[in-house]
Write a protein that holds these residues in place. Sequence first.
Motif, PDB file in Angstrom:
ATOM      1  N   PRO A   1       3.996  -1.922  84.620  1.00  0.00           N
ATOM      2  CA  PRO A   1       2.662  -1.437  84.263  1.00  0.00           C
ATOM      3  C   PRO A   1       2.249  -0.287  85.156  1.00  0.00           C
ATOM      4  O   PRO A   1       2.800  -0.098  86.232  1.00  0.00           O
ATOM      5  N   VAL A   2       1.272   0.458  84.668  1.00  0.00           N
ATOM      6  CA  VAL A   2       0.798   1.612  85.431  1.00  0.00           C
ATOM      7  C   VAL A   2       0.177   1.132  86.720  1.00  0.00           C
ATOM      8  O   VAL A   2      -0.731   0.297  86.707  1.00  0.00           O
TER       9      VAL A   2
ATOM     10  N   VAL B   1      -2.128   0.783  89.884  1.00  0.00           N
ATOM     11  CA  VAL B   1      -3.472   1.211  90.264  1.00  0.00           C
ATOM     12  C   VAL B   1      -3.751   0.689  91.657  1.00  0.00           C
ATOM     13  O   VAL B   1      -3.236  -0.355  92.064  1.00  0.00           O
TER      14      VAL B   1
ATOM     15  N   GLN C   1      -5.504  -6.773  84.168  1.00  0.00           N
ATOM     16  CA  GLN C   1      -4.825  -5.910  83.214  1.00  0.00           C
ATOM     17  C   GLN C   1      -5.810  -4.949  82.561  1.00  0.00           C
ATOM     18  O   GLN C   1      -5.479  -3.789  82.295  1.00  0.00           O
TER      19      GLN C   1
ATOM     20  N   ARG D   1      -6.402  -2.135  84.873  1.00  0.00           N
ATOM     21  CA  ARG D   1      -5.235  -1.256  84.907  1.00  0.00           C
ATOM     22  C   ARG D   1      -5.186  -0.365  83.663  1.00  0.00           C
ATOM     23  O   ARG D   1      -4.820   0.812  83.758  1.00  0.00           O
ATOM     24  N   GLN D   2      -5.564  -0.940  82.518  1.00  0.00           N
ATOM     25  CA  GLN D   2      -5.573  -0.122  81.309  1.00  0.00           C
ATOM     26  C   GLN D   2      -6.608   0.993  81.406  1.00  0.00           C
ATOM     27  O   GLN D   2      -6.354   2.134  81.001  1.00  0.00           O
TER      28      GLN D   2
ATOM     29  N   ALA E   1      -7.724   2.343  84.184  1.00  0.00           N
ATOM     30  CA  ALA E   1      -7.243   3.326  85.154  1.00  0.00           C
ATOM     31  C   ALA E   1      -6.158   4.203  84.541  1.00  0.00           C
ATOM     32  O   ALA E   1      -6.112   5.422  84.779  1.00  0.00           O
ATOM     33  N   ALA E   2      -5.270   3.580  83.729  1.00  0.00           N
ATOM     34  CA  ALA E   2      -4.224   4.367  83.094  1.00  0.00           C
ATOM     35  C   ALA E   2      -4.811   5.375  82.119  1.00  0.00           C
ATOM     36  O   ALA E   2      -4.375   6.532  82.041  1.00  0.00           O
TER      37      ALA E   2
ATOM     38  N   ALA F   1      -6.278   8.187  84.048  1.00  0.00           N
ATOM     39  CA  ALA F   1      -5.227   9.062  84.574  1.00  0.00           C
ATOM     40  C   ALA F   1      -4.680   9.981  83.482  1.00  0.00           C
ATOM     41  O   ALA F   1      -4.448  11.174  83.721  1.00  0.00           O
ATOM     42  N   ARG F   2      -4.499   9.424  82.286  1.00  0.00           N
ATOM     43  CA  ARG F   2      -4.024  10.267  81.181  1.00  0.00           C
ATOM     44  C   ARG F   2      -5.038  11.340  80.831  1.00  0.00           C
ATOM     45  O   ARG F   2      -4.685  12.481  80.526  1.00  0.00           O
TER      46      ARG F   2
END
Length: 597
Positions: free
Chosen positions: A442-443, A445, A553, A556-557, A559-560, A563-564
């Motif tokens: 997972p990405v 963080v 999770q 994290r989603q 944060a991902a 980031a994108r």
Amino acid sequence: MSYVVLARKYRPKNFAEMVGQEHVVQALGNALATQRLHHAYLFTGTRGVGKTTVSRILAKSLNCVGPDGQGGITAEPCGVCQACRDIDAGRFVDYTELDAASNRSVDEVQALLEQAVYKPVQGRFKVFMIDEVHMLTNTAFNAMLKTLEEPPEYLKFVLATTDPQKVPVTVLSRCLQFNLRPMAPDTVLEHLTRVLAAEEVPAEVAALRLLARAARGSMRDALSLTDQAIAFGNGQLQEATVRQMLGAVDSGHVWALIEALATGDGQTVVQTVDTLRFNGFSAVAALDDMTGALQRMAVVQAVPSLATATDPEQTEIARLAALLPPDATQLLYSLCLHGRAELGLAPDEYAGLTMVLLRLLAFRPPGVAGSATPPAPEKKTLNIESMVPVAPALTPAPAVQPAPARMATLAAAPPVVSAVAPAAWAPVPAPVVASPPFAAAPVPVASAPVVPSAPVPDAAARTADASGAADDGAERWYALVASLVQAGAITALVRELALQSQWVAAQGDTWYLRVAAESLMQPSTRDGLQKALQQAGHAVRLQLEQGPVSDSQARRQVAAGQARQRAAEDAAAQDPLVQALLRDFGGKMVPGSIQSV
């Protein structure tokens, strides 16, 4: 002589008799005293607050000549001269009232304006009063604009409306606007007391209070209801007869309902509604009275010093206010207010009332007596020191499936905050349901360390192996959650519990998770996630605790995604074509216009 209804008999004849409109009386009185008179006035307000009455008093003030016939413009018309008596009787030739509700076309307005060219016959001024002026058509408004802006010096316009929003701004800008306010129940009560004393009609104060509240700010409605109550009570005003006439709910029933809701007594609530049905009391009136009582309770809770000592119901209001916390009072008020609109949609208004009241029980704030909110699961204190570290073990998978790609392998340990020996996932059989591989990490963080619920040794004693096992267990949990979500094995609240939970530790076949929202800790939600894990090959029991969550999770989603988004914005900003447009044409990047795909 025929009977004259109270609303007409006690219509104010001068500004001194006006009730509840002191701000309008003061402005007009000062203007008349200094003779700084405007040519057009607009009076707005709900029905029965005195718009037409103020217009007639203003006409008398402009045309009064005094008892000796030598008077001039005054703020205190005498009421005995010919002009005053004719205006009160409605036969003063220079005072014209036009009802725009039934005379709204341009022809009626033009016929009225044709009289403007003639000087007054009897009085000092001509006064054109147009009631419900917002009902005029657009062409009628346009026809009167020029005369309204520059009338002859002897002509005054008085406009009245209950809906000023529908009056064109071109008309509003040509008038002095006065807003007549709805009258407070106490003001209506005082006036009714004086009127009935003059009429020599015996009346109970509680009965007059009911009439004052039922009038809803309209003095005309209050006097009309009083006329009806006198006839209904055969010349007397008693609380019981007035309550029966109005269909008002006995205050005892209102107190009983609020107390039952405060204590969570659903049986009393249903029985009280049945009593209201049997006695024929209005369900709408019940909710109205409850709303009023809850509002007074909220005032007592917020500002006790504003409690009215003369109110006979104040003792009961204060007692009920002590039974409910302020947030529960606000919730009950809101639900009663919105529930009133739902009664018309129910097949039976009493069934609708029952549902509204039961909803109040169902949505009670946690911690209030009788709350329907289930208790939070008991938090388990982990004895972290007793957990024996076990190296993460992966169960071999069938040859056709890569072993690292199955979610049968999961090692866990308590969060990395101390020298606690990490517990680990026990070996588990291979999964029995197909699911997508989650070998991809997972990405990552950055997250703050989580403090476990049990005391832990000094962080300086922590070993590198324990740290690695803890990190590996958390990463494997979040990878497992991502795989379950992607496979569609969990949905709705179960999915949210998995996404919002933070990995804490594992001890034997028990996994410990932490969630922030109490609504996700329901036993049914926990059992749903536990069943999904078991179907995925993890025969474990879940133990939930409530507390702050710093890693999950869902986080994290998010944060991902952020980031994108930042990467997409940076890529757009560095694109040569975009830079050329910004440089050569003075363009700029619109925030929010760039989205990652």
